[in-house]
Design an enzyme around this catalytic site. Structure first.
Site, PDB file in Angstrom:
ATOM      1  N   VAL A 280       0.486  -1.320   0.058  1.00 14.65           N
ATOM      2  CA  VAL A 280      -0.079  -0.352   0.114  1.00 14.65           C
ATOM      3  C   VAL A 280       0.544   0.970   0.200  1.00 14.65           C
ATOM      4  O   VAL A 280       2.311   1.447   0.779  1.00 14.65           O
ATOM      5  CB  VAL A 280      -0.875  -0.084   1.244  1.00 14.65           C
ATOM      6  N   CYS A 281       0.889   1.409  -0.675  1.00 17.31           N
ATOM      7  CA  CYS A 281       1.347   2.958  -0.862  1.00 17.31           C
ATOM      8  C   CYS A 281       2.569   3.442  -1.139  1.00 17.31           C
ATOM      9  O   CYS A 281       3.212   3.082  -1.914  1.00 17.31           O
ATOM     10  CB  CYS A 281       1.403   3.827   1.177  1.00 17.31           C
ATOM     11  N   THR A 282       3.213   3.545  -0.036  1.00 11.93           N
ATOM     12  CA  THR A 282       4.775   3.769  -0.970  1.00 11.93           C
ATOM     13  C   THR A 282       5.505   2.389  -0.563  1.00 11.93           C
ATOM     14  O   THR A 282       6.789   1.949  -0.303  1.00 11.93           O
ATOM     15  CB  THR A 282       5.646   5.196   0.284  1.00 11.93           C
TER      16      THR A 282
END
Lengths: 280, 280
Positions: free
Chosen positions: A152-154
């Site tokens: 998820v995300c970075t």
């Protein structure tokens, strides 16, 4: 789609109810529910509704809690699954917004037999994790054996740093998506991107959409709809600024400008980590 | 809407950046960002972008982590605000999905000067909390003084039990929304319902929508849009089953059926707590 008759529905309700009631373990012992959970025969439940997945969420100092807690909510509702919160040690870990979590499993005690590995993102904390050999080694070793390797995300920066996105289509938080090619990945469109067993989600809140979709893959659509209804996941954001091309231009410039330094640092860390992953 | 020129934008970016970089405190001391955060003059930032809110999230055994972590993400991005995670003691607390959090403040050490009180929900854990005098007393005392008294999901049962919804329009998780009249509250439509300084959100994920709206109230729309973009909050659920009237009928029956016992127990606990609140 599985059609259930009334009797089957009753069994399923009992099974689901028992699962949810497991939350009651957390409640002080002196407080008992007024109605004990009835014994039930689960033989009529759709066989694919009961699983035995082993799921690992990695956490590290400065991770973004919502990146982990959103998907964890969805996957915790998989009947029969077991979730571990894995970290370098069992010491409490502070998230980037100051929440303090206690992990359940250390890298060195993990048997690396996880069906699902999920890696949340962050900003400075994720950069530090990209540079941390033990963290990258855990992601690499667990990821190579897992049935699903997810972020998820970075968190995708960490999968990439571990050499796990080489030759895959992927996404990331919009701020770091341009860095994906450094890892041999091809940036692709979508709230989340699945390429074979790699699933990478966009920033922070995209973890909810990715995980609900994974629930449907692991069980079926009806099961996932049940989890969605439990979460009352009928989002209604008050503004339409969730993507850089729908937010007002000055808002996008402002937020993008906040991450110029981080992106530069991550670019360097990404190149170094990817070069290293080639030698392992 | 505040229009910013380029110089102002630069200042704002620096201010926002410094705030976000505070997450770096969580990162191991030996890892330094390659670029130090520049010193900046914040005098050109819109004055209303810097606040000093004191915010309390209550947690208790068996609470639903996502009910708290979603809004906490949004409110943690309020420049100048201070968030505490408040509980009966500082011992680690297990959520209903098995996540372990360490609180930052005990009831007895709280000065009850919170601007915002936010109460997450749960199932058996929330029922136990409704029956727990110390928890209800904290909610009542903190809530009476707070500028905003808020809840997510069945957290509204706790506000109601503390006598804080009497005469207010409110909502709750759809499973428990029918119980609101027991507390003298009027169930109302909406992803979240604001009546004067009470804001109650629907189930679990509604905390994101409520908190983003609160960010706009406390700062302004542009600020909230920045937070939304940071969270990449452009939700795209894979199904449309988030509300009982949009989910397939058998799914709604199944999930509703899971909570018959809990709703019955909460109904009894609600009546007892409300009667007690009248005597305080």
């Amino acid at each position: 789609m599985i059609e259930l008759d009334r009797r089957q529905l009753g069994e399923v309700i009992a099974a689901f109810g028992a699962l949810l009631a497991s939350g009651a373990e957390a409640v002080a012992a002196e407080v008992k529910p007024a109605e004990p959970i009835p014994k039930h025969d689960m033989s009529d439940m759709p066989a694919n509704w009961m699983g035995k997945e082993r799921i690992a969420f990695l956490i590290y100092p400065g991770f973004t809690a919502l990146d982990m807690v959103g998907p964890q909510y969805m996957l915790a509702n998989l009947m029969g699954a077991k979730i571990d919160i894995v970290a370098k040690s069992l010491d409490p870990i502070r998230s980037d917004t100051g929440l303090v979590f206690t992990p359940s499993l250390r890298f060195e005690d993990a048997k690396l037999d996880f069906d699902i590995l999920c890696v949340p993102g962050g900003s400075q904390g994720t950069l530090a994790a990209m540079r941390d050999d033990a963290t990258i080694a855990f992601i690499r070793d667990a990821g190579r054996k897992a049935k699903f390797v997810t972020s998820v995300c970075t968190g995708s920066m960490l999968l990439g740093a571990a050499g796990l996105l080489d030759g895959y289509r992927a996404t990331s938080h919009w701020v770091t998506k341009p860095l994906l090619p450094i890892f041999g990945a091809t940036p692709a469109k979508g709230r989340f991107v699945q390429d074979r067993n790699r699933i990478t989600a966009e920033g922070v809140t995209a973890g909810l959409d990715f995980a609900l979709s994974l629930v449907a893959q692991l069980r079926d659509e009806k099961y996932a709809q049940g989890v969605q209804l439990l979460a009352q996941y009928a989002p209604d954001p008050p503004f339409h600024a969730g993507e850089p091309d729908t937010a007002p231009k000055d808002v996008t410039r402002m937020i993008d400008g906040m991450f110029v330094g981080l992106r530069k640092d991550m670019r360097l860390a990404a190149a170094a980590a990817y070069a290293k992953s080639k030698t392992l």
